[in-house]
Design a protein around this motif. Structure first.
Motif, PDB file in Angstrom:
ATOM      1  N   TYR A   1      -0.109  25.588  30.130  1.00 46.21           N
ATOM      2  CA  TYR A   1      -1.094  25.040  29.205  1.00 46.21           C
ATOM      3  C   TYR A   1      -0.931  23.531  29.193  1.00 46.21           C
ATOM      4  O   TYR A   1       0.180  23.020  29.020  1.00 46.21           O
ATOM      5  CB  TYR A   1      -0.892  25.606  27.805  1.00 46.21           C
ATOM      6  CG  TYR A   1      -1.772  24.953  26.770  1.00 46.21           C
ATOM      7  CD1 TYR A   1      -3.117  25.268  26.698  1.00 46.21           C
ATOM      8  CD2 TYR A   1      -1.266  24.008  25.908  1.00 46.21           C
ATOM      9  CE1 TYR A   1      -3.945  24.659  25.775  1.00 46.21           C
ATOM     10  CE2 TYR A   1      -2.086  23.395  24.970  1.00 46.21           C
ATOM     11  CZ  TYR A   1      -3.417  23.723  24.915  1.00 46.21           C
ATOM     12  OH  TYR A   1      -4.224  23.107  24.010  1.00 46.21           O
ATOM     13  N   ALA A   2      -2.002  22.810  29.380  1.00 47.79           N
ATOM     14  CA  ALA A   2      -2.056  21.339  29.275  1.00 47.79           C
ATOM     15  C   ALA A   2      -1.209  20.623  30.323  1.00 47.79           C
ATOM     16  O   ALA A   2      -0.862  19.473  30.134  1.00 47.79           O
ATOM     17  CB  ALA A   2      -1.658  20.891  27.870  1.00 47.79           C
TER      18      ALA A   2
ATOM     19  N   GLY B   1       3.517  19.657  29.734  1.00 47.70           N
ATOM     20  CA  GLY B   1       2.818  20.741  29.049  1.00 47.70           C
ATOM     21  C   GLY B   1       3.729  21.912  28.738  1.00 47.70           C
ATOM     22  O   GLY B   1       4.902  21.731  28.429  1.00 47.70           O
TER      23      GLY B   1
ATOM     24  N   HIS C   1      -3.462  16.314  24.971  1.00 44.95           N
ATOM     25  CA  HIS C   1      -3.316  17.640  24.369  1.00 44.95           C
ATOM     26  C   HIS C   1      -2.600  17.555  23.034  1.00 44.95           C
ATOM     27  O   HIS C   1      -2.084  18.533  22.531  1.00 44.95           O
ATOM     28  CB  HIS C   1      -2.623  18.616  25.328  1.00 44.95           C
ATOM     29  CG  HIS C   1      -1.304  18.142  25.848  1.00 44.95           C
ATOM     30  ND1 HIS C   1      -0.138  18.227  25.133  1.00 44.95           N
ATOM     31  CD2 HIS C   1      -0.990  17.577  27.024  1.00 44.95           C
ATOM     32  CE1 HIS C   1       0.846  17.741  25.854  1.00 44.95           C
ATOM     33  NE2 HIS C   1       0.357  17.338  27.008  1.00 44.95           N
TER      34      HIS C   1
END
Length: 93
Positions: free
Chosen positions: A69-70, A51, A78
């Motif tokens: 994030y992700a 991520g 994602h």
């Protein structure tokens, strides 16, 4: 970036090659880095399958992870691998 799963900050004026700061392992390669346009100590890393961790270097010789994030998403959920990152300045969203 690097393929050894770490982010390192160097002062190019010093030829010793000793990093000023180093991150913990990101669990995948650090493919692209982007410094925040307003906060000079913050950068985001495109870390392929791990991520997009957001790191802070203000804490001395180690990067502190502020968030990601992700990072916990199953591979591909994602959108793809994290190969690039850029910041969107406030007001241009």
């Amino acid at each position: 970036g690097s393929y050894d799963e770490r982010v390192r900050l160097f002062d190019l004026r010093m030829i010793t090659g000793v990093p000023l700061a180093e991150s913990n392992r990101l669990e995948d390669g650090a493919y692209h880095l982007a410094w925040h346009p307003v906060w000079p100590d913050v950068l985001c890393v495109a870390a392929m399958r791990s991520g997009f961790p957001i790191l802070n270097v203000a804490s001395g010789d180690r990067f502190e992870e502020l968030g990601s994030y992700a990072a916990n998403a199953p591979e591909g959920s994602h959108g793809s691998l994290g190969y690039g990152i850029s910041w969107c300045p406030v007001g241009r969203q």
